[in-house]
Design an enzyme around this catalytic site. Structure first.
Site, mmCIF file in Angstrom:
data_model
loop_
_atom_site.group_PDB
_atom_site.id
_atom_site.type_symbol
_atom_site.label_atom_id
_atom_site.label_comp_id
_atom_site.label_asym_id
_atom_site.label_seq_id
_atom_site.Cartn_x
_atom_site.Cartn_y
_atom_site.Cartn_z
ATOM 1 N N SER A 1 13.166 10.158 15.814
ATOM 2 C CA SER A 1 12.522 9.600 14.628
ATOM 3 C C SER A 1 13.497 9.609 13.466
ATOM 4 O O SER A 1 14.553 10.229 13.541
ATOM 5 C CB SER A 1 11.266 10.400 14.235
ATOM 6 O OG SER A 1 10.266 10.312 15.217
ATOM 7 N N SER B 1 10.048 6.366 18.915
ATOM 8 C CA SER B 1 10.681 6.799 17.670
ATOM 9 C C SER B 1 9.773 6.492 16.482
ATOM 10 O O SER B 1 9.118 5.457 16.443
ATOM 11 C CB SER B 1 12.022 6.090 17.492
ATOM 12 O OG SER B 1 12.755 6.656 16.424
ATOM 13 N N GLU C 1 9.971 5.687 12.761
ATOM 14 C CA GLU C 1 10.723 5.331 11.548
ATOM 15 C C GLU C 1 9.717 5.108 10.425
ATOM 16 O O GLU C 1 9.072 4.060 10.362
ATOM 17 C CB GLU C 1 11.576 4.086 11.768
ATOM 18 C CG GLU C 1 12.850 4.327 12.547
ATOM 19 C CD GLU C 1 12.615 4.495 14.040
ATOM 20 O OE1 GLU C 1 13.414 5.181 14.697
ATOM 21 O OE2 GLU C 1 11.611 3.948 14.547
#
Length: 362
Positions: free
Chosen positions: A240, A278, A280
């Site tokens: 992340s 992930s 973001e």
């Protein structure tokens, strides 16, 4: 390892100039504090295992409480496999009322509790007359840090707030970045800033970098793989990245959300593709004066930057985000964590040699 930063070696990302500290603290009033937790004990249940983690606090102004003087804010996500508490309130009200805290995934609850306690300590109205929803972002450091035990204490939130200072920002393996891995190498906390003379403003960025794969890493457009290799990161590409954007430009919430969204372009320049696993998540705030209006008559006269003048600010976010990720990698050190796992730091001399050969060190 070189003690000079990439910028001091001559690397220039983009066209805008950096501020004096080349950090988010170049935005006047913004401060950053870290609590780093490193220890080794027997595995649970006998002990707590290996701790490679911490807490980072970003304070958007003077003092320790922002409940009575919240700052305008906006938030967005490129890929949502993560958490930022307070995201919905930021989206609805366009305000942040607490410091922004960063930590390990499974420590969010404990840091949230500590943030509430810290807020109550400095403002007697909190918890009696009003409540707050602290902003806590996370990344997964469990490759190096034993997540079975929440390694931070609730009090670490308040400690990070009290440790917050302006000027140079600790980067790499500090605070929340202690156990993070980015683009195949040891990652962590990184920061950068840009001066935006067109609107007489400063933009600062701080990242918690824990994403991507070594095969995708680029510095100023130069691919490092396979020439440099990787830092022995066997995980599938995921992780992340939390990006915090600060500015002193007078912007409203919608404009700040647009500013935050540009952080994804800066990550892409370093090699991020926003992998499925992930998270973001980006948040932006403005330190331009915002005051809580307690009673009528309600009248707000605030001049914001016109939308058609936002482009230089967008550019500043992209450039500062890209450089912040690189600074996180450059400041990190080889780190051994749980079970003897080792993640290498980006090797400076081979990288500098490659960048010189490609004409990137001016």
């Amino acid at each position: 390892m070189s003690e000079l930063t990439l910028r001091e070696h001559g690397l220039r990302i983009g066209h805008l100039e950096a501020g004096a500290a080349n950090a988010i603290t170049d935005v006047a009033g913004v401060r950053v504090g870290h609590v780093t937790v490193v220890r080794d004990e027997p595995d649970p249940p006998v002990g707590r295992g290996s701790a490679r983690t911490g807490v980072t606090a970003i304070l958007p102004g003077p003092g320790e409480s922002f409940f009575r003087r919240p700052v305008a804010a906006g938030a967005t996500a490129l890929n949502g496999a993560g958490e930022l508490t307070g995201f919905l309130q930021i989206s609805e009200w366009g305000l942040i009322e607490t410091p922004i805290f960063l930590t390990s995934t499974m420590a969010v609850g404990r840091v949230f509790d500590g943030a509430v306690a810290a807020a109550c300590e400095v403002d007697a109205a909190i918890g009696t007359d009003e409540v707050v929803i602290p902003v806590v972002g996370e990344c997964d450091d469990s490759w190096l840090n034993d997540a079975r035990t929440v390694q931070v204490e609730a009090e670490d939130a308040g400690r990070a707030v009290r440790a917050a200072v302006g000027g140079a920002v600790g980067q790499g393996c500090v605070g929340a970045g202690t156990g993070m891995i980015a683009l195949g190498w040891k990652g962590g906390i990184g920061s950068s800033s840009r001066l935006v003379p067109d609107v007489a403003a400063t933009v600062g960025v701080l990242v918690l970098a824990n994403f991507g794969s070594a095969q995708d890493l680029r510095i100023d457009g130069v691919p490092l793989f396979p020439a440099i290799g990787d830092g022995v990161d066997p995980r599938p590409p995921a992780g992340s990245c939390i990006v915090v954007v600060a500015t002193d430009a007078p912007l409203d919430s919608a404009q700040l959300e647009r500013l935050a969204r540009r952080a994804g372009l800066g990550l892409a320049r370093t090699g991020s593709v926003g992998h499925h696993g992930s998270g973001e998540i980006f948040v932006a705030f403005s330190t331009a004066a915002t005051a809580r209006i307690e009673a009528p008559p309600i009248r707000v006269d605030r001049v914001t930057v016109p939308d058609d003048h936002l482009n230089p600010l967008f550019q500043a976010v992209v450039e500062a985000t890209e450089e912040a990720v690189l600074n996180a990698l450059w400041a990190a050190v080889d780190t051994e964590g749980r079970g003897g796992r080792v993640v290498r730091a980006l090797p400076h001399e081979p990288v500098l040699e490659l960048l010189r050969a490609r004409g990137r060190l001016g």
